[in-house]
Design a protein around this motif. Structure first.
Motif, PDB file in Angstrom:
ATOM      1  N   GLY A 147      -9.578   6.691  -6.722  1.00 23.98           N
ATOM      2  CA  GLY A 147      -9.773   7.538  -7.899  1.00 23.98           C
ATOM      3  C   GLY A 147      -9.461   9.008  -7.704  1.00 23.98           C
ATOM      4  N   TYR A 148      -9.107   9.429  -6.459  1.00 22.92           N
ATOM      5  CA  TYR A 148      -8.644  10.807  -6.288  1.00 22.92           C
ATOM      6  C   TYR A 148      -7.224  10.834  -5.712  1.00 22.92           C
ATOM      7  N   GLY A 149      -6.509   9.688  -5.784  1.00 25.82           N
ATOM      8  CA  GLY A 149      -5.117   9.633  -5.319  1.00 25.82           C
ATOM      9  C   GLY A 149      -4.159  10.113  -6.399  1.00 25.82           C
ATOM     10  N   ALA A 150      -2.855   9.967  -6.138  1.00 26.25           N
ATOM     11  CA  ALA A 150      -1.841  10.483  -7.071  1.00 26.25           C
ATOM     12  C   ALA A 150      -1.954   9.804  -8.439  1.00 26.25           C
ATOM     13  N   VAL A 151      -2.106   8.491  -8.466  1.00 27.47           N
ATOM     14  CA  VAL A 151      -2.273   7.773  -9.739  1.00 27.47           C
ATOM     15  C   VAL A 151      -3.729   7.880 -10.192  1.00 27.47           C
ATOM     16  N   GLY A 152      -4.645   7.626  -9.257  1.00 24.23           N
ATOM     17  CA  GLY A 152      -6.067   7.526  -9.596  1.00 24.23           C
ATOM     18  C   GLY A 152      -6.668   8.807 -10.146  1.00 24.23           C
ATOM     19  N   GLY A 196     -13.137   6.077  -2.958  1.00 25.34           N
ATOM     20  CA  GLY A 196     -12.113   6.009  -1.916  1.00 25.34           C
ATOM     21  C   GLY A 196     -12.854   5.975  -0.593  1.00 25.34           C
ATOM     22  N   ARG A 197     -12.087   5.963   0.508  1.00 22.23           N
ATOM     23  CA  ARG A 197     -12.758   5.829   1.812  1.00 22.23           C
ATOM     24  C   ARG A 197     -13.378   7.136   2.286  1.00 22.23           C
ATOM     25  N   ASP A 198     -12.969   8.252   1.673  1.00 23.54           N
ATOM     26  CA  ASP A 198     -13.529   9.546   2.053  1.00 23.54           C
ATOM     27  C   ASP A 198     -14.723   9.833   1.129  1.00 23.54           C
ATOM     28  N   VAL A 253     -15.943   3.928  -1.201  1.00 20.60           N
ATOM     29  CA  VAL A 253     -15.680   2.499  -1.375  1.00 20.60           C
ATOM     30  C   VAL A 253     -14.403   2.190  -0.602  1.00 20.60           C
ATOM     31  N   ASP A 254     -14.402   1.021   0.070  1.00 19.42           N
ATOM     32  CA  ASP A 254     -13.243   0.625   0.871  1.00 19.42           C
ATOM     33  C   ASP A 254     -12.875  -0.806   0.490  1.00 19.42           C
ATOM     34  N   VAL A 255     -11.697  -0.973  -0.145  1.00 19.40           N
ATOM     35  CA  VAL A 255     -11.297  -2.316  -0.555  1.00 19.40           C
ATOM     36  C   VAL A 255     -10.804  -3.158   0.631  1.00 19.40           C
ATOM     37  N   GLY A 256     -10.703  -2.523   1.804  1.00 23.09           N
ATOM     38  CA  GLY A 256     -10.372  -3.286   3.011  1.00 23.09           C
ATOM     39  C   GLY A 256     -11.591  -3.967   3.603  1.00 23.09           C
ATOM     40  N   LEU A 269      -8.052  -0.635 -10.127  1.00 23.79           N
ATOM     41  CA  LEU A 269      -7.540  -0.612  -8.750  1.00 23.79           C
ATOM     42  C   LEU A 269      -6.323   0.303  -8.689  1.00 23.79           C
ATOM     43  N   CYS A 270      -6.507   1.496  -8.123  1.00 24.39           N
ATOM     44  CA  CYS A 270      -5.407   2.455  -7.974  1.00 24.39           C
ATOM     45  C   CYS A 270      -5.011   2.557  -6.509  1.00 24.39           C
ATOM     46  N   VAL A 271      -5.240   1.502  -5.779  1.00 25.18           N
ATOM     47  CA  VAL A 271      -4.735   1.366  -4.415  1.00 25.18           C
ATOM     48  C   VAL A 271      -4.559  -0.127  -4.218  1.00 25.18           C
ATOM     49  N   ASP A 327      -5.175  -3.355 -12.745  1.00 29.26           N
ATOM     50  CA  ASP A 327      -4.552  -3.277 -11.423  1.00 29.26           C
ATOM     51  C   ASP A 327      -3.169  -2.635 -11.525  1.00 29.26           C
ATOM     52  N   VAL A 328      -2.983  -1.505 -10.848  1.00 30.76           N
ATOM     53  CA  VAL A 328      -1.675  -0.826 -10.897  1.00 30.76           C
ATOM     54  C   VAL A 328      -0.723  -1.334  -9.815  1.00 30.76           C
ATOM     55  N   GLY A 329      -1.130  -2.309  -9.042  1.00 30.10           N
ATOM     56  CA  GLY A 329      -0.329  -2.782  -7.910  1.00 30.10           C
ATOM     57  C   GLY A 329       1.035  -3.312  -8.331  1.00 30.10           C
ATOM     58  N   SER A 338       0.181  -5.580 -13.875  1.00 30.71           N
ATOM     59  CA  SER A 338       1.449  -4.921 -14.236  1.00 30.71           C
ATOM     60  C   SER A 338       1.146  -3.691 -15.101  1.00 30.71           C
ATOM     61  N   VAL A 339       0.393  -2.792 -14.524  1.00 32.53           N
ATOM     62  CA  VAL A 339      -0.064  -1.597 -15.244  1.00 32.53           C
ATOM     63  C   VAL A 339       0.514  -0.368 -14.540  1.00 32.53           C
ATOM     64  N   GLY A 340       1.270   0.433 -15.263  1.00 35.30           N
ATOM     65  CA  GLY A 340       1.876   1.622 -14.663  1.00 35.30           C
ATOM     66  C   GLY A 340       3.234   1.840 -15.301  1.00 35.30           C
ATOM     67  N   VAL A 341       4.153   2.413 -14.520  1.00 36.76           N
ATOM     68  CA  VAL A 341       5.524   2.612 -15.023  1.00 36.76           C
ATOM     69  C   VAL A 341       6.381   1.395 -14.678  1.00 36.76           C
ATOM     70  N   ALA A 342       6.382   1.017 -13.378  1.00 40.14           N
ATOM     71  CA  ALA A 342       7.148  -0.165 -12.936  1.00 40.14           C
ATOM     72  C   ALA A 342       6.388  -0.817 -11.793  1.00 40.14           C
ATOM     73  N   PRO A 343       5.668  -1.897 -12.007  1.00 43.37           N
ATOM     74  CA  PRO A 343       5.586  -2.628 -13.265  1.00 43.37           C
ATOM     75  C   PRO A 343       4.716  -1.897 -14.284  1.00 43.37           C
ATOM     76  N   GLY A 382       2.295   9.468  -4.119  1.00 41.97           N
ATOM     77  CA  GLY A 382       1.142   9.270  -3.242  1.00 41.97           C
ATOM     78  C   GLY A 382       1.509   8.482  -1.996  1.00 41.97           C
ATOM     79  N   ALA A 383       0.690   8.636  -0.942  1.00 41.49           N
ATOM     80  CA  ALA A 383       0.973   7.989   0.342  1.00 41.49           C
ATOM     81  C   ALA A 383       1.038   6.469   0.189  1.00 41.49           C
ATOM     82  N   ASP A 384       0.145   5.906  -0.630  1.00 37.85           N
ATOM     83  CA  ASP A 384       0.122   4.442  -0.762  1.00 37.85           C
ATOM     84  C   ASP A 384       1.381   3.951  -1.485  1.00 37.85           C
ATOM     85  N   ALA A 385       1.862   4.726  -2.452  1.00 39.31           N
ATOM     86  CA  ALA A 385       3.080   4.344  -3.167  1.00 39.31           C
ATOM     87  C   ALA A 385       4.298   4.461  -2.245  1.00 39.31           C
TER      88      ALA A 385
HETATM   89  N1  LIG Z   1       2.655   0.311 -11.386  1.00 37.05           N
HETATM   90  C1  LIG Z   1       3.239   1.478 -11.127  1.00 37.05           C
HETATM   91  O1  LIG Z   1       4.144   1.931 -11.820  1.00 37.05           O
HETATM   92  C2  LIG Z   1       2.769   2.309  -9.973  1.00 37.05           C
HETATM   93  C3  LIG Z   1       3.179   3.647  -9.903  1.00 37.05           C
HETATM   94  C4  LIG Z   1       2.745   4.417  -8.817  1.00 37.05           C
HETATM   95  C5  LIG Z   1       1.937   3.838  -7.845  1.00 37.05           C
HETATM   96  N2  LIG Z   1       1.585   2.522  -7.961  1.00 37.05           N
HETATM   97  C6  LIG Z   1       0.727   1.890  -6.963  1.00 37.05           C
HETATM   98  O2  LIG Z   1      -0.515   2.581  -7.046  1.00 37.05           O
HETATM   99  C7  LIG Z   1      -1.124   2.607  -5.761  1.00 37.05           C
HETATM  100  C8  LIG Z   1      -1.599   4.014  -5.465  1.00 37.05           C
HETATM  101  O3  LIG Z   1      -0.490   4.877  -5.370  1.00 37.05           O
HETATM  102  P1  LIG Z   1      -0.712   6.444  -5.239  1.00 37.05           P
HETATM  103  O4  LIG Z   1       0.619   7.046  -5.366  1.00 37.05           O
HETATM  104  O5  LIG Z   1      -1.795   6.913  -6.142  1.00 37.05           O
HETATM  105  O6  LIG Z   1      -1.217   6.524  -3.716  1.00 37.05           O
HETATM  106  P2  LIG Z   1      -2.220   7.595  -3.052  1.00 37.05           P
HETATM  107  O7  LIG Z   1      -2.021   8.945  -3.626  1.00 37.05           O
HETATM  108  O8  LIG Z   1      -2.064   7.379  -1.587  1.00 37.05           O
HETATM  109  O9  LIG Z   1      -3.638   7.105  -3.534  1.00 37.05           O
HETATM  110  C9  LIG Z   1      -4.315   6.036  -2.964  1.00 37.05           C
HETATM  111  C10 LIG Z   1      -5.798   6.345  -3.012  1.00 37.05           C
HETATM  112  O10 LIG Z   1      -6.518   5.216  -2.566  1.00 37.05           O
HETATM  113  C11 LIG Z   1      -7.449   5.590  -1.567  1.00 37.05           C
HETATM  114  N3  LIG Z   1      -7.490   4.471  -0.629  1.00 37.05           N
HETATM  115  C12 LIG Z   1      -6.598   4.143   0.324  1.00 37.05           C
HETATM  116  N4  LIG Z   1      -7.011   3.032   0.962  1.00 37.05           N
HETATM  117  C13 LIG Z   1      -8.172   2.658   0.388  1.00 37.05           C
HETATM  118  C14 LIG Z   1      -9.077   1.601   0.631  1.00 37.05           C
HETATM  119  N5  LIG Z   1      -8.868   0.701   1.607  1.00 37.05           N
HETATM  120  N6  LIG Z   1     -10.178   1.505  -0.154  1.00 37.05           N
HETATM  121  C15 LIG Z   1     -10.406   2.414  -1.140  1.00 37.05           C
HETATM  122  N7  LIG Z   1      -9.596   3.447  -1.392  1.00 37.05           N
HETATM  123  C16 LIG Z   1      -8.485   3.561  -0.637  1.00 37.05           C
HETATM  124  C17 LIG Z   1      -6.909   6.859  -0.942  1.00 37.05           C
HETATM  125  O11 LIG Z   1      -7.955   7.713  -0.499  1.00 37.05           O
HETATM  126  P3  LIG Z   1      -8.577   7.495   0.984  1.00 37.05           P
HETATM  127  O12 LIG Z   1      -7.412   7.472   1.930  1.00 37.05           O
HETATM  128  O13 LIG Z   1      -9.479   8.682   1.150  1.00 37.05           O
HETATM  129  O14 LIG Z   1      -9.316   6.204   0.946  1.00 37.05           O
HETATM  130  C18 LIG Z   1      -6.212   7.513  -2.126  1.00 37.05           C
HETATM  131  O15 LIG Z   1      -7.106   8.293  -2.873  1.00 37.05           O
HETATM  132  C19 LIG Z   1      -0.071   2.060  -4.789  1.00 37.05           C
HETATM  133  O16 LIG Z   1      -0.422   0.710  -4.485  1.00 37.05           O
HETATM  134  C20 LIG Z   1       1.214   2.111  -5.554  1.00 37.05           C
HETATM  135  O17 LIG Z   1       2.134   1.100  -5.162  1.00 37.05           O
HETATM  136  C21 LIG Z   1       1.973   1.761  -8.997  1.00 37.05           C
END
Ligand SMILES: NC(=O)c1ccc[n+]([C@@H]2O[C@H](COP(=O)([O-])OP(=O)(O)OC[C@H]3O[C@@H](n4cnc5c(N)ncnc54)[C@H](OP(=O)(O)O)[C@@H]3O)[C@@H](O)[C@H]2O)c1
Length: 340
Positions: free
Chosen positions: A15-20, A39-41, A53-56, A76-78, A98-100, A126-131, A164-167
């Motif tokens: 919830g504090y990531g690039a999408v979240g 998030g994990r922090d 919260v840690d989804v791992g 789910l924004c991760v 779920d934005v996955g 399939s929530v986001g831009v692509a998908p 974001g790092a996860d993307a």
């Molecule tokens: N559908 C679409 O169009 C679309 C577009 C963009 C992104 N996405 C997907 O959205 C997801 C997020 O992308 P993003 O760009 O927002 O990445 P991001 O900026 O890295 O954000 C991910 C967030 O999740 C947290 N996180 C990481 N691991 C976690 C865990 N195990 N449990 C809980 N929180 C966790 C991170 O914080 P901590 O490290 O502090 O936990 C961070 O705040 C990716 O899977 C990406 O593929 C989809």
């Protein structure tokens, strides 16, 4: 399902990531006092009124749900490592957004349709831009030709945006996946003719099933032509593939996170073909992470305030969300009707 704005909380994981962060801020505006970013922090989450919260860690995730006690929706924004996180929510009657973008995880959640119906819970995938927006445009183009026998989806991302790092991790891992479709030249609205390269976004696999289209391919390019050429030349070398290449993947992930050539615009286009009949629709906008977050926020609001059937659905299967691209006009998204 519920109507009005029910009490209870919305847990935004990542919830504090690039999408979240966009999901969190937009939902806080609509549902004040009900949004819990996680998030994990833990310290970072708490600064925004959320919690660790840690989804791992599935047991830990279940404990968070138990402690909160009144979670209505988990956004789910991760990408979690496995589908068990979404299943845990659904079997407890908690909705999931779920934005996955990974086919494996989305397919695993989709298998939980019947248990979700039994529990009265809804998952929107399939929530986001692509998908996401690609799926909605694909449905329009498919309907415009009276049922497509082929779909071609195009995604252009701005290399200058701070993804974001996860993307970025997802994108680099996807670059290592084998592809069979060929690159294509196509006009991308606002960006001219581009060479676009097949890329394993989940939408192309989902749409074959949800729309019954026999063939679908999604292709990607960046706004920067040299960076697109370099990236896909690297893919052709095969160096990114195989179990022995995590170091190269890590290095590429690191450089993508630091280097920004280009702007923050994006464009998506869906082309449908049925014999000689063709239709195409497209949209453009800025900051795809922000727009992905807005799509997730609008979907969450729909789950809480409108009548959405229980079960697991991809975004294009919910008629109530069909006009979402137009609703995003207020956020700078422009829908473009193309000749096909
Ligand atoms: N559908 C679409 O169009 C679309 C577009 C963009 C992104 N996405 C997907 O959205 C997801 C997020 O992308 P993003 O760009 O927002 O990445 P991001 O900026 O890295 O954000 C991910 C967030 O999740 C947290 N996180 C990481 N691991 C976690 C865990 N195990 N449990 C809980 N929180 C966790 C991170 O914080 P901590 O490290 O502090 O936990 C961070 O705040 C990716 O899977 C990406 O593929 C989809």
């Amino acid at each position: 399902m519920k109507s009005g704005a029910p009490g209870g909380r919305i847990l935004v994981v990542g919830g504090y990531g690039a999408v979240g962060s966009t999901v969190t801020s937009q939902l806080k505006e609509w549902f004040p006092g009900q949004v819990v970013p996680g998030g994990r922090d833990g310290a970072r989450a708490r600064r925004q009124g959320g919690q660790r919260v840690d989804v791992g860690d599935l047991a830990g995730f279940r404990q968070v749900l138990d402690e909160l006690g009144d979670v209505l929706v988990v956004v789910l924004c991760v990408e979690p490592p496995e589908a068990a996180v979404a299943r845990t929510c659904l079997t407890r009657g908690i909705h999931v957004v779920d934005v996955g973008a990974s086919r494996r995880l989305l397919d695993a959640v989709a298998e939980w349709h019947e248990p979700a119906v039994d529990a009265g819970a809804t998952a929107v995938l399939s929530v986001g831009v692509a998908p996401g927006l690609t799926n909605l445009l694909a449905r329009r183009a498919h309907e415009a030709v009276g049922g497509a026998d082929r779909l071609d989806l195009t995604v252009l991302l701005g290399a200058g945006e701070r993804h974001g790092a996860d993307a970025v991790r997802w994108t680099v891992a996807a670059l290592a996946e084998p592809v069979t479709a060929r690159p294509k030249r196509i006009a991308v609205p606002g960006y001219g003719r581009r060479t676009v390269h097949p890329f394993p976004f989940s939408d192309q696999y989902t749409l074959r099933r949800t729309l019954g289209v026999p063939e679908a391919t999604t292709r990607l390019c960046l706004d920067s032509r040299p960076l697109t050429a370099a990236l896909f030349a690297l893919r052709r070398t095969g160096l990114l593939g195989g179990a022995g290449r995590p170091g190269l993947q890590r290095a590429l992930t690191g450089s993508f996170s630091r280097v920004h050539f280009g702007g923050d615009g994006f464009a998506v286009r869906a082309d449908a073909r049925r014999g000689d009949h063709r239709a195409a629709c497209a949209l453009t906008g800025r900051a795809q992470s922000r727009v992905s977050g807005l799509v997730a926020a609008y979907v969450t609001r729909e789950l809480l305030t409108a009548s959405v059937p229980a079960g697991v659905h991809h975004i294009e299967q919910l008629p109530t969300l069909a006009d979402l691209p137009e609703r995003l006009a207020a956020h700078g998204v422009t829908v473009r009707h193309l000749a096909g």
